[in-house]
Design a protein around this motif. Structure first.
Motif, PDB file in Angstrom:
ATOM      1  N   CYS A  11      -6.380  31.108  10.464  1.00 28.89           N
ATOM      2  CA  CYS A  11      -6.060  32.037  11.703  1.00 28.89           C
ATOM      3  C   CYS A  11      -4.847  32.399  10.557  1.00 28.89           C
ATOM      4  CB  CYS A  11      -5.517  31.589  12.646  1.00 28.89           C
ATOM      5  SG  CYS A  11      -7.725  31.592  13.967  1.00 28.89           S
ATOM      6  N   VAL A  12      -4.102  31.178  10.369  1.00 29.96           N
ATOM      7  CA  VAL A  12      -2.795  30.913   9.401  1.00 29.96           C
ATOM      8  C   VAL A  12      -2.561  32.249   8.426  1.00 29.96           C
ATOM      9  CG1 VAL A  12      -0.397  30.249   8.942  1.00 29.96           C
ATOM     10  CG2 VAL A  12      -1.455  29.111  11.212  1.00 29.96           C
ATOM     11  N   PHE A  68      -5.268  28.833  23.971  1.00 27.05           N
ATOM     12  CA  PHE A  68      -4.807  29.743  23.131  1.00 27.05           C
ATOM     13  C   PHE A  68      -4.507  30.142  22.143  1.00 27.05           C
ATOM     14  CE2 PHE A  68      -1.507  28.354  19.194  1.00 27.05           C
ATOM     15  CZ  PHE A  68      -0.392  28.286  19.653  1.00 27.05           C
ATOM     16  N   ILE A  69      -6.031  29.777  21.158  1.00 30.86           N
ATOM     17  CA  ILE A  69      -6.813  30.340  20.208  1.00 30.86           C
ATOM     18  C   ILE A  69      -7.052  32.180  20.758  1.00 30.86           C
ATOM     19  CG2 ILE A  69      -8.443  30.436  18.616  1.00 30.86           C
ATOM     20  CD1 ILE A  69      -8.595  27.686  18.728  1.00 30.86           C
ATOM     21  N   LEU A  95      -3.173  35.833   9.574  1.00 27.61           N
ATOM     22  CA  LEU A  95      -1.691  36.385  10.324  1.00 27.61           C
ATOM     23  C   LEU A  95      -0.379  36.342   9.339  1.00 27.61           C
ATOM     24  CD1 LEU A  95      -2.542  33.384  13.583  1.00 27.61           C
ATOM     25  CD2 LEU A  95      -2.502  36.146  13.384  1.00 27.61           C
ATOM     26  N   CYS A 128      -3.639  34.123  20.720  1.00 22.27           N
ATOM     27  CA  CYS A 128      -3.006  34.352  19.572  1.00 22.27           C
ATOM     28  C   CYS A 128      -4.347  35.519  18.584  1.00 22.27           C
ATOM     29  CB  CYS A 128      -3.270  33.320  18.368  1.00 22.27           C
ATOM     30  SG  CYS A 128      -2.421  31.678  18.493  1.00 22.27           S
ATOM     31  N   PHE A 129      -5.375  35.193  18.521  1.00 17.08           N
ATOM     32  CA  PHE A 129      -6.559  36.245  18.184  1.00 17.08           C
ATOM     33  C   PHE A 129      -5.523  37.736  18.689  1.00 17.08           C
ATOM     34  CE2 PHE A 129     -10.417  38.669  18.752  1.00 17.08           C
ATOM     35  CZ  PHE A 129     -11.001  39.097  17.330  1.00 17.08           C
ATOM     36  N   LEU A 167      -7.981  27.024  13.325  1.00 16.36           N
ATOM     37  CA  LEU A 167      -6.919  27.784  13.385  1.00 16.36           C
ATOM     38  C   LEU A 167      -5.195  27.558  12.910  1.00 16.36           C
ATOM     39  CD1 LEU A 167      -4.754  29.006  15.776  1.00 16.36           C
ATOM     40  CD2 LEU A 167      -3.182  26.833  16.834  1.00 16.36           C
ATOM     41  N   PHE A 226      -3.506  38.669  20.029  1.00 19.53           N
ATOM     42  CA  PHE A 226      -2.241  39.338  19.207  1.00 19.53           C
ATOM     43  C   PHE A 226      -2.214  39.722  17.661  1.00 19.53           C
ATOM     44  CE2 PHE A 226       1.500  38.568  16.634  1.00 19.53           C
ATOM     45  CZ  PHE A 226       2.393  38.866  16.730  1.00 19.53           C
ATOM     46  N   PHE A 227      -3.194  38.944  17.081  1.00 16.84           N
ATOM     47  CA  PHE A 227      -3.753  39.617  15.779  1.00 16.84           C
ATOM     48  C   PHE A 227      -4.087  40.928  16.477  1.00 16.84           C
ATOM     49  CE2 PHE A 227      -6.769  39.719  12.892  1.00 16.84           C
ATOM     50  CZ  PHE A 227      -6.139  39.621  11.452  1.00 16.84           C
TER      51      PHE A 227
END
Length: 309
Positions: A279-280, A34-35, A283, A38-39, A275, A41-42
């Motif tokens: 991360c948020v 999952f991480i 993002l 997300c990475f 996360l 996509f970022f």
């Protein structure tokens, strides 16, 4: 220190009871996947925005977009380092102290630079709205690059002080060790923790005051214009989003309390903290400008049209 939760662990590896071991391994892989998703996509979204930035001449000369592009690059560096160290801890990767020290301090500097960048961007919007006639003169590309250099200089100062204290107080054999790379492993003196923590708190308080001041000033101008679609109102909403980013950075400080738990699933606490609090907030940056900014949104739509044809 700056609560780089990705670096937080403990020296003695916790042994998980056999009935939970398989569940633990499966859950860890799910979290990793999952991480990493997300990475990726970022990174994809960041690359799209940077392509727009570097291929649009008038954007490269605009102080607002120069600072934004710097924030994207800085956050990419931070998250890349954070993800590497997070995976390194999960797979029990032992790293020599000198390499670990460089990685951790580079991540610490990029972590600090994010709120500095937010403050400079807020000041740029303040000048643009409150002093529009002076904006072109004050917010030039050259001064933007100078501000970026100043951010990196200030961001590295605590690390330089930490290094001086460390090499003057520990034995040489400390640097010949291999360890699970985490910030706490490198804090061998109380003065190190004091420098890093006080620097972080002072920086976040100062940036909070700057964003609050600029928001109040900009919204006063927006109230005078009386239009919800004015540039001042749009700038005010952007400053609110910057404030949300800063608030999430402040919340990262609370993760140190959750990390007091050192049970079987301690590593999941680290992953969740990384996360949610690391991360948020980063993002949000591409979302703020990539979706709301007309220059980027139009360019992205054109790129989509070309790709479909």
């Amino acid at each position: 220190m700056m609560n780089l939760t990705v670096f937080s662990t403990f020296n003695n590896i916790t042994y998980i009871s056999s009935q939970y071991y398989q569940l633990y391994q499966n859950a860890k892989l799910v979290f990793f996947a999952f991480i990493i998703f997300c990475f990726c996509f970022f990174i994809y979204f960041i690359l799209v925005l940077l392509v727009v930035y570097f291929t649009t001449p008038h954007v490269r000369e605009n102080a607002r977009y120069i600072l934004f592009a710097h924030m994207l690059i800085n956050d990419t560096l931070y998250l890349s380092l954070g993800l590497f160290l997070c995976l390194g801890f999960g797979f029990l990767l032992y790293i020599p102290v000198p390499i670990c020290y460089v990685l951790v301090n580079f991540a610490a500097a990029t972590f600090r630079i994010t709120p500095y960048n937010l403050a400079i961007m807020a000041l740029e919007r303040y000048v643009a709205i409150c002093f529009p006639l002076k904006h072109i003169m004050l917010c030039t590309a050259r001064r933007s690059y100078f501000a970026i250099a100043a951010m990196w200089f200030v961001g590295w100062l605590p690390n330089v002080a930490d290094f001086i204290i460390l090499i003057s107080s520990v034995e040489v054999k400390f640097f010949s060790r291999n360890l699970l790379c985490r910030h706490q492993s490198l804090l061998v003196l109380p003065a190190q923790n004091t420098i890093q923590f006080s620097t972080l708190i002072g920086s976040l308080i100062l940036v909070s005051l700057v964003i609050l001041f600029t928001y109040i000033k900009v919204m006063l101008i927006a109230r005078k214009t009386g239009s919800g679609k004015s540039s001042a109102s749009k700038a005010g909403r952007t400053l609110i989003l910057h404030g949300v980013q800063l608030f999430l950075c402040l919340l990262s400080l609370t993760s140190s309390f959750s990390e007091l738990y050192q049970g079987d699933f301690y590593y999941f606490v680290i992953l969740i903290n990384f996360l949610m609090f690391m991360c948020v907030p980063r993002l949000l940056s591409p979302l703020i400008y990539g979706i709301r900014d007309s220059v980027f949104s139009k360019s992205i739509k054109k790129m989509k049209m070309y790709s479909t044809n």
